[in-house]
Design an enzyme around this catalytic site. Structure first.
Site, PDB file in Angstrom:
ATOM      1  N   ASP A  22       7.433  -5.536 -40.225  1.00 46.69           N
ATOM      2  CA  ASP A  22       6.186  -4.862 -39.863  1.00 46.69           C
ATOM      3  C   ASP A  22       5.197  -5.120 -40.995  1.00 46.69           C
ATOM      4  O   ASP A  22       5.257  -4.492 -42.051  1.00 46.69           O
ATOM      5  CB  ASP A  22       6.447  -3.359 -39.677  1.00 46.69           C
ATOM      6  CG  ASP A  22       5.160  -2.580 -39.368  1.00 46.69           C
ATOM      7  OD1 ASP A  22       4.056  -3.143 -39.542  1.00 46.69           O
ATOM      8  OD2 ASP A  22       5.270  -1.396 -38.970  1.00 46.69           O
TER       9      ASP A  22
ATOM     10  N   PHE B 153       7.164   3.946 -42.093  1.00 49.64           N
ATOM     11  CA  PHE B 153       6.053   4.300 -41.202  1.00 49.64           C
ATOM     12  C   PHE B 153       5.794   3.128 -40.274  1.00 49.64           C
ATOM     13  O   PHE B 153       5.430   2.040 -40.710  1.00 49.64           O
ATOM     14  CB  PHE B 153       4.762   4.650 -41.956  1.00 49.64           C
ATOM     15  CG  PHE B 153       3.677   5.066 -40.991  1.00 49.64           C
ATOM     16  CD1 PHE B 153       3.590   6.376 -40.538  1.00 49.64           C
ATOM     17  CD2 PHE B 153       2.781   4.136 -40.477  1.00 49.64           C
ATOM     18  CE1 PHE B 153       2.624   6.752 -39.601  1.00 49.64           C
ATOM     19  CE2 PHE B 153       1.814   4.505 -39.534  1.00 49.64           C
ATOM     20  CZ  PHE B 153       1.738   5.819 -39.109  1.00 49.64           C
TER      21      PHE B 153
ATOM     22  N   LYS C  87      -4.001  -4.035 -37.562  1.00 52.75           N
ATOM     23  CA  LYS C  87      -5.043  -3.698 -38.533  1.00 52.75           C
ATOM     24  C   LYS C  87      -6.021  -4.856 -38.848  1.00 52.75           C
ATOM     25  O   LYS C  87      -6.898  -5.118 -38.060  1.00 52.75           O
ATOM     26  CB  LYS C  87      -4.408  -3.119 -39.796  1.00 52.75           C
ATOM     27  CG  LYS C  87      -3.743  -1.761 -39.509  1.00 52.75           C
ATOM     28  CD  LYS C  87      -3.486  -0.928 -40.734  1.00 52.75           C
ATOM     29  CE  LYS C  87      -3.123   0.493 -40.352  1.00 52.75           C
ATOM     30  NZ  LYS C  87      -1.713   0.834 -40.445  1.00 52.75           N
TER      31      LYS C  87
HETATM   32  C1  PLP Z   1      -0.860   1.542 -39.448  1.00 53.04           C
HETATM   33  C2  PLP Z   1       0.537   1.097 -39.320  1.00 53.04           C
HETATM   34  C3  PLP Z   1       1.202   1.125 -38.075  1.00 53.04           C
HETATM   35  C4  PLP Z   1       0.579   1.696 -36.826  1.00 53.04           C
HETATM   36  O1  PLP Z   1      -0.596   1.060 -36.448  1.00 53.04           O
HETATM   37  P1  PLP Z   1      -1.612   1.809 -35.440  1.00 53.04           P
HETATM   38  O2  PLP Z   1      -2.661   0.783 -35.155  1.00 53.04           O
HETATM   39  O3  PLP Z   1      -2.140   3.014 -36.165  1.00 53.04           O
HETATM   40  O4  PLP Z   1      -0.831   2.194 -34.240  1.00 53.04           O
HETATM   41  C5  PLP Z   1       2.494   0.635 -38.018  1.00 53.04           C
HETATM   42  N1  PLP Z   1       3.109   0.162 -39.112  1.00 53.04           N
HETATM   43  C6  PLP Z   1       2.505   0.125 -40.320  1.00 53.04           C
HETATM   44  C7  PLP Z   1       3.243  -0.429 -41.494  1.00 53.04           C
HETATM   45  C8  PLP Z   1       1.209   0.614 -40.469  1.00 53.04           C
HETATM   46  O5  PLP Z   1       0.625   0.609 -41.669  1.00 53.04           O
END
Ligand code: PLP
Length: 429
Positions: free
Chosen positions: A233, A146, A275
């Site tokens: 990520d 994700f 986040k």
């Molecule tokens: C939440 C998340 C995203 C996307 O972030 P947004 O601010 O919702 O665009 C990408 N990668 C990971 C691992 C996430 O948890």
């Protein structure tokens, strides 16, 4: 309108259902206030937050010093665009690069934009530094990843819900199973056009899937061998969540992602954060790397109207300071051990819960039912009734990720709510 407790909640649910796109399926609870680890709904009922807005609120709801920084900057200067300089951006860039141990940062807003940025940089690096022929760059990604919701990112999602009917899809991505070092090596060996390996150190959305202890370390070694950028990520796993500053820090106690961590620290070539970088108060994301990678981006080639604005960077700087000042990573590590210990004790006699997994305060339980069942949803409804808010990631998986400012006493209170709730489902198993 009747003002019974039920109708007040229904009033808000109806408004959203009627006027909003149906892009989410929220748990039926309407929140009006938050402080620290607690949330209150429109009827005044108090809950423990056990999701933290998908790990965006690591510092706790409405953290006083973050809100203070936000107010102060909001009254002074909010947005200049990058057409001009502002007096907050440079100091933030110095702070965040030293904090995470990289030479350069590129500032964006949402997590998905951070991932998009990293993809663009990796490709340009591939053409300009690695010598890949134009339009041939490939990025390796993992099954069940994700990384966000843009049209390029969903092109390499393996979740039919995220991807279905949104084509035509962007190309240039090669899939490997998560936590499969042999599969990664097989692609690297045969494909000289690979420029990056984009990976979550723990797959949060997939159900807090935690790989082998040495997976990222071995991935890094392979990436170095084949001259490929390791792109981590850490939008969900970073900023103290997994019991260290970053998940790639391993079990190091050092608070900074610096060279002192030689033993356990796996240094990515690009790090994506979002986040909790703002403590859940404002959309802030960042891509960090060294100059040899970042310098492929030249003026006019990338940008964002809001990226790096004075309000965002003032908030983010304070939110990062709070993580260190309040030892949130250490707290997450200590409480995470207690949480998994207590859950495992329960699971040893449970028919309804199969296992608990995770790291620090990013954990999930797997319910003894099929992934399409609604058992996890029903458990979350019951948890809500009992004063704790969590959300399924699949029909049979519930993620547990409270704010990192939680105390041990509060955690033990939450564990007893969770166990008491699960017990009421045992008879159905
Ligand atoms: C939440 C998340 C995203 C996307 O972030 P947004 O601010 O919702 O665009 C990408 N990668 C990971 C691992 C996430 O948890």
């Amino acid at each position: 309108m009747e003002t019974t407790e039920k109708s007040l909640q229904d009033y808000y649910l109806d408004l959203e259902a009627k006027h909003g796109a149906h892009d989410y399926h929220p748990l039926p609870v309407v929140l009006a206030k938050g402080s620290g680890v607690f949330l209150w709904d429109v009827e005044g009922k108090k809950y423990y937050d056990f999701l933290s807005a998908y790990s965006a609120v690591n510092q706790g709801h409405c953290h006083p010093s973050i809100i203070e920084a936000m107010k102060e900057q909001a009254e002074t200067l909010t947005l200049t665009s990058r057409a001009f300089h502002n007096n907050k951006l440079g100091a933030y860039m110095k702070y965040i690069t030293e904090y995470f141990g990289f030479e350069k940062v590129l500032c964006m807003n949402t997590g998905a934009e951070g991932v998009e940025t990293a993809i663009k940089i990796a490709r340009k690096w591939g053409y300009q530094k690695k010598g890949v022929a134009e339009n041939n760059a490939q990025i390796i990604v993992c099954n069940n990843n994700f990384h966000g919701r843009t049209s390029t990112i969903i092109s390499f999602s393996t979740d039919p819900n995220s991807k279905g009917d949104f084509g035509p899809y962007a190309t240039g991505f090669i899939h490997v199973p998560y936590d499969d070092i042999e599969a990664l090596e097989a692609v690297l060996e045969t494909n000289p056009n690979v420029v990056g390996f984009l990976v979550e150190p723990i797959q949060g959305e997939a159900g807090v899937y935690t790989p082998a202890e040495d997976f990222i370390k071995r991935a890094k070694a392979l990436c170095s061998e084949y001259n490929v950028l390791l792109i981590t990520d850490e939008i969900q796993t970073g900023i103290g969540r997994t019991g260290s500053l970053l998940a790639v820090c391993g079990n190091c106690d050092c608070q900074h992602a610096c060279e002192q961590q030689a033993e356990t620290y796996v240094r990515p070539d690009m790090l994506i954060l979002g986040k909790a970088i703002s403590g859940g108060t404002y959309p802030v994301s960042a891509v960090l790397s060294d100059a040899t990678v970042m310098d492929v981006i030249q003026p006019g080639q990338h940008g964002s109207t809001f990226g790096g604005n004075p309000l965002a960077v003032s908030i983010a700087k304070k939110a990062l300071q709070v993580v260190l000042e309040e030892n949130l990573a250490q707290n997450a590590r200590r409480l995470g051990v207690i949480f998994r210990e207590e859950m495992n004790r329960y699971i040893s006699t449970s028919k309804i819960v199969k296992l608990v997994r995770g790291k620090g305060l990013l954990n999930a339980i797997v319910i003894n039912d099929d992934p399409e069942s609604d058992t996890a949803w029903n458990i979350c409804l019951k948890l809500r009734d009992n004063g704790l808010l969590a959300k399924p990631t699949h029909g049979n998986i519930i993620r547990f990720a409270p704010p990192l400012v939680m105390t041990e006493e509060q955690l033990r209170d939450c564990i007893s709510i969770i166990i008491k709730t699960l017990e009421t489902f045992e008879s159905h198993a």
